[in-house]
Write a protein that holds these residues in place. Structure first.
Motif, PDB file in Angstrom:
ATOM      1  N   TRP A 256       1.625  -8.316  -1.451  1.00  0.00           N
ATOM      2  CA  TRP A 256       1.670  -8.437   0.007  1.00  0.00           C
ATOM      3  C   TRP A 256       1.121  -7.190   0.663  1.00  0.00           C
ATOM      4  O   TRP A 256       1.445  -6.071   0.271  1.00  0.00           O
ATOM      5  N   PHE A 257       0.260  -7.392   1.689  1.00  0.00           N
ATOM      6  CA  PHE A 257      -0.346  -6.290   2.415  1.00  0.00           C
ATOM      7  C   PHE A 257      -0.334  -6.575   3.909  1.00  0.00           C
ATOM      8  O   PHE A 257      -0.349  -7.729   4.337  1.00  0.00           O
TER       9      PHE A 257
ATOM     10  N   PHE B 196      -0.020 -10.698   4.658  1.00  0.00           N
ATOM     11  CA  PHE B 196      -1.128 -11.251   3.887  1.00  0.00           C
ATOM     12  C   PHE B 196      -0.759 -11.207   2.413  1.00  0.00           C
ATOM     13  O   PHE B 196      -0.718 -10.142   1.804  1.00  0.00           O
ATOM     14  N   GLY B 197      -0.486 -12.370   1.820  1.00  0.00           N
ATOM     15  CA  GLY B 197      -0.096 -12.453   0.417  1.00  0.00           C
ATOM     16  C   GLY B 197      -1.255 -12.888  -0.450  1.00  0.00           C
ATOM     17  O   GLY B 197      -2.021 -13.779  -0.084  1.00  0.00           O
TER      18      GLY B 197
ATOM     19  N   HIS C 277       0.856  -1.183   0.000  1.00  0.00           N
ATOM     20  CA  HIS C 277       0.000   0.000   0.000  1.00  0.00           C
ATOM     21  C   HIS C 277       0.896   1.238   0.000  1.00  0.00           C
ATOM     22  O   HIS C 277       1.870   1.291   0.748  1.00  0.00           O
ATOM     23  N   PRO C 278       0.602   2.241  -0.840  1.00  0.00           N
ATOM     24  CA  PRO C 278       1.471   3.431  -0.912  1.00  0.00           C
ATOM     25  C   PRO C 278       1.624   4.118   0.450  1.00  0.00           C
ATOM     26  O   PRO C 278       0.653   4.406   1.133  1.00  0.00           O
ATOM     27  N   GLY C 279       2.868   4.329   0.850  1.00  0.00           N
ATOM     28  CA  GLY C 279       3.174   5.020   2.092  1.00  0.00           C
ATOM     29  C   GLY C 279       3.201   4.150   3.331  1.00  0.00           C
ATOM     30  O   GLY C 279       3.595   4.620   4.389  1.00  0.00           O
TER      31      GLY C 279
ATOM     32  N   GLU D 159      -3.855  -3.975   8.279  1.00  0.00           N
ATOM     33  CA  GLU D 159      -4.708  -2.806   8.065  1.00  0.00           C
ATOM     34  C   GLU D 159      -5.157  -2.682   6.612  1.00  0.00           C
ATOM     35  O   GLU D 159      -6.273  -2.245   6.338  1.00  0.00           O
ATOM     36  N   HIS D 160      -4.319  -3.057   5.679  1.00  0.00           N
ATOM     37  CA  HIS D 160      -4.619  -2.888   4.259  1.00  0.00           C
ATOM     38  C   HIS D 160      -4.947  -4.199   3.544  1.00  0.00           C
ATOM     39  O   HIS D 160      -4.934  -4.243   2.318  1.00  0.00           O
ATOM     40  N   ARG D 161      -5.234  -5.260   4.296  1.00  0.00           N
ATOM     41  CA  ARG D 161      -5.507  -6.557   3.662  1.00  0.00           C
ATOM     42  C   ARG D 161      -6.747  -6.471   2.782  1.00  0.00           C
ATOM     43  O   ARG D 161      -7.599  -5.612   2.958  1.00  0.00           O
TER      44      ARG D 161
END
Length: 61
Positions: free
Chosen positions: A40-41, A29-30, A20-22, A44-46
């Motif tokens: 991959w995240f 979580f792939g 996720h940018p930034g 929070e961004h999954r």
């Protein structure tokens, strides 16, 4: 002595950071999308609706 015991054991650990940018968090979580590389995240961004049915109930979080 067997050959497999004579060789050193290779331990592979790859750091996956959130895409996720930034975001600088660990990406635990792939998600495999098509035939490309795994994305991959972090928690929070999954991706909540990854591989969910097109119709019907979707989990809400």
């Amino acid at each position: 002595m067997p050959e497999e015991l004579e060789r050193p054991i290779d331990t592979v650990h790859v750091n996956h950071w959130c895409e996720h940018p930034g975001c600088k968090a660990w990406g635990g979580f792939g998600y495999d999308i098509g035939k490309g590389e795994t994305k991959w995240f972090c928690f929070e961004h999954r991706w909540l609706d990854y591989r969910q049915p097109r119709y019907g109930d979707r989990p809400t979080a």
